[in-house]
Design an enzyme around this catalytic site. Structure first.
Site, mmCIF file in Angstrom:
data_model
loop_
_atom_site.group_PDB
_atom_site.id
_atom_site.type_symbol
_atom_site.label_atom_id
_atom_site.label_comp_id
_atom_site.label_asym_id
_atom_site.label_seq_id
_atom_site.Cartn_x
_atom_site.Cartn_y
_atom_site.Cartn_z
ATOM 1 N N LYS A 32 0.841 -1.192 0.000
ATOM 2 C CA LYS A 32 0.000 0.000 0.000
ATOM 3 C C LYS A 32 0.882 1.251 0.000
ATOM 4 O O LYS A 32 1.914 1.295 0.685
ATOM 5 C CB LYS A 32 -0.891 -0.047 1.251
ATOM 6 C CG LYS A 32 -1.959 1.028 1.370
ATOM 7 C CD LYS A 32 -2.771 0.736 2.629
ATOM 8 C CE LYS A 32 -3.870 1.759 2.875
ATOM 9 N NZ LYS A 32 -4.674 1.401 4.077
ATOM 10 N N SER A 61 -9.329 1.111 3.445
ATOM 11 C CA SER A 61 -8.598 1.895 2.477
ATOM 12 C C SER A 61 -7.572 1.082 1.710
ATOM 13 O O SER A 61 -7.014 1.545 0.715
ATOM 14 C CB SER A 61 -7.892 3.049 3.199
ATOM 15 O OG SER A 61 -6.965 2.544 4.159
ATOM 16 N N SER A 70 -9.379 -1.567 7.568
ATOM 17 C CA SER A 70 -8.864 -1.490 6.202
ATOM 18 C C SER A 70 -7.915 -2.587 5.760
ATOM 19 O O SER A 70 -7.481 -2.583 4.620
ATOM 20 C CB SER A 70 -8.217 -0.122 5.971
ATOM 21 O OG SER A 70 -9.176 0.889 6.087
#
Length: 508
Positions: free
Chosen positions: A97, A174, A198
């Site tokens: 990420k 996310s 997330s």
């Protein structure tokens, strides 16, 4: 030249190795048999990113490719030819990420303002992965500032990240970019972050295993913060074993993150040793019906949850239905929302040193280089107290969290439970753009406010199309026990299946 020719010859032998749903163990076995190189893997996954991320199904999950990935792979191959694997993740392509610092690549946190922000060093977890021989091949899209568990959209990458099982639907957030890319086999495993849901939410929506550790077992150093009382980083993978193999590398003490001092005495010597197919036998699991009432759940997801409970029981687990946490809804309020972003984000920007274009959150707000949906959140955070502990409701917030911890432990102790279980979502993934339909996200209820560990595990497909998963919550530092339960269930049911439309590519 001899080494390069040897590598080229080796790559020809690799041509039949399937990349879709490949596992760490399978890759290493093929390497040891002389039929696979890291260079072949990296090129193969880069080809898949090219074919499927912005073209074809177009899941829009990748922000940036690592330009040094192939050079790293060839270097690892040369070492392997001389002395064997450098570590337990030798040659394994990983997508992370884009809120993890990686020296040599920008860390945008999804925001245009930081598109060219180069950190001075690796995040602790990235450092551990690289030492273990992993290759970071790309950084994935996220909900900008890691601010939403409902979708993954940022100002750095136009458009939403899309669910590979149905590209009309959300990845959750996310860490949705990581989830989509790993589900579509654009790499072997991934890293996400979890402040409210997330890691576990996107894992459930993409038929992945996602681990949120006990607060203090994994370092947050070099991860762009949202709220340090809750922030945790960890693996997302297609199998329990792969997630645990990554976790085994990244967990442990980091002097740069004082909260991890507790891990010195609490970290297991090896989490891989808990991967026992018979681990379900005799485990006592409390069913938390509070989080999935039948009248407030999608019927297909509810049926999958009941089937998962039946399968756990058939595998030897002892299910306890009489589980209730008193005042759960009011305890979840945790007092007035206290925004920690300003203090934590300013500290992160300071860690970048003189190279940082922006010194404060206010500087980023002034730049207007962020997605419009974030404006109110950023302004609210900037307008809150400078030091969250000075907020008049801070003590109330902390007291509610402690009460929730105490009540969960009291229930588990009174019933001699090894874990609690509940679905990660009580509804299928929503259509992209639908922010009003039922979502049913349970992930923020127990693990983030308590700091207790939780793991998301695939439990099948609602309407035979949309991935669904349950969560196991345990006592602090009980990750090994949770891994065992998850692995035993996975080995019994084998729910994971690849999304359609992301087939093996033919050799060029």
């Amino acid at each position: 030249m001899l080494v390069l020719n040897a590598c080229a010859s080796q790559e020809e032998k690799s041509a039949d190795f399937p990349l879709v749903e490949a596992t760490i163990a399978g890759i290493h076995e093929a390497m040891e048999n002389g039929g696979l190189t890291a260079a072949y893997l990296v090129q193969g996954y880069l080809d898949r990113i090219e074919a499927y991320d912005k073209q074809g199904p177009s899941i829009n999950s990748i922000i940036i490719i690592n330009p040094e990935a192939m050079a790293t792979a060839r270097y690892l191959d040369s070492i392997y030819a001389e002395s064997g694997m450098v570590g337990p993740l030798h040659g394994i392509p990983i997508i992370v990420k884009d809120n993890y610092d990686y020296f040599g690549m920008p860390t945008s946190n999804g925001t245009l303002a930081l598109k060219d922000s180069y950190p001075p060093d690796d995040a602790f977890q990235i450092k551990k992965l690289r030492e273990a021989g992993a290759i970071i091949i790309a950084k994935s899209n996220l909900a900008e500032f890691a601010s939403s568990g409902e979708f993954s959209v940022s100002s750095v990458l136009p458009g939403y990240s899309r669910n590979p099982y149905d590209t009309r639907r959300t990845t959750a957030g996310s860490s949705g970019g990581t989830a989509a890319s790993i589900a579509a086999s654009l790499a072997v495993v991934g890293l996400g972050t979890d402040t409210g849901s997330s890691i576990r939410g996107p894992s459930a929506h993409q038929a992945l295993v996602g681990i949120r550790s006990t607060m203090g077992l994994t370092s947050r150093d070099g991860i762009v913060p949202l709220a340090l009382t809750n922030d945790v980083g960890g693996p997302m993978a297609r199998t329990v074993e792969d997630a645990v193999r990554v976790f085994n590398v990244i967990a442990g003490y980091d002097e740069a993150d004082p909260v991890t001092e507790a891990s010195i005495v609490s970290r297991e010597e090896s989490y891989i040793s808990f991967l026992d197919p018979d681990a379900l036998k005799g485990k006592r699991i409390g069913v938390l019906h509070q989080l999935f009432p039948e009248n407030d759940s999608d019927s297909s997801v509810y049926a999958l949850m009941l089937k998962a409970l039946e399968d756990l029981n058939q595998g030897g687990a002892i299910l306890i239905d009489s589980v209730k946490i008193d005042d759960l809804d009011s305890l979840n309020e945790s007092g007035t929302r206290i925004r920690q972003l300003k203090r934590d984000y300013n500290a992160y920007l300071a860690s970048l040193g003189d190279s940082s274009r922006f010194k404060t959150l206010q500087d980023i707000i002034d730049s207007e280089e962020y997605h419009p949906y974030l404006e109110k959140r950023l302004l609210d955070a900037q307008g809150d107290v400078d030091v969250p502990e000075d907020h008049p409701d801070w003590d109330k917030n902390m007291a509610l969290r402690q009460t929730l911890r105490d009540r969960i432990l009291a229930v588990m102790d009174s019933l001699n439970l090894d874990a609690l279980i509940y679905p990660s979502f009580t509804y299928p993934p929503r259509l992209i753009g639908d922010l009003n339909g039922p979502r049913g996200d349970t992930s923020g209820k127990l693990s983030p406010p308590t700091g207790f560990p939780a793991i998301a595990v695939p439990m099948g497909y609602s309407y035979d199309k949309y991935p669904a998963g349950f969560q196991l919550l345990g006592r602090p530092y009980s990750e090994g026990l949770l891994f065992g339960i998850a692995y035993g269930y996975e080995q019994q049911t084998n729910h994971r299946r690849a999304p359609e439309g992301f087939d093996e590519l033919t050799s060029k």
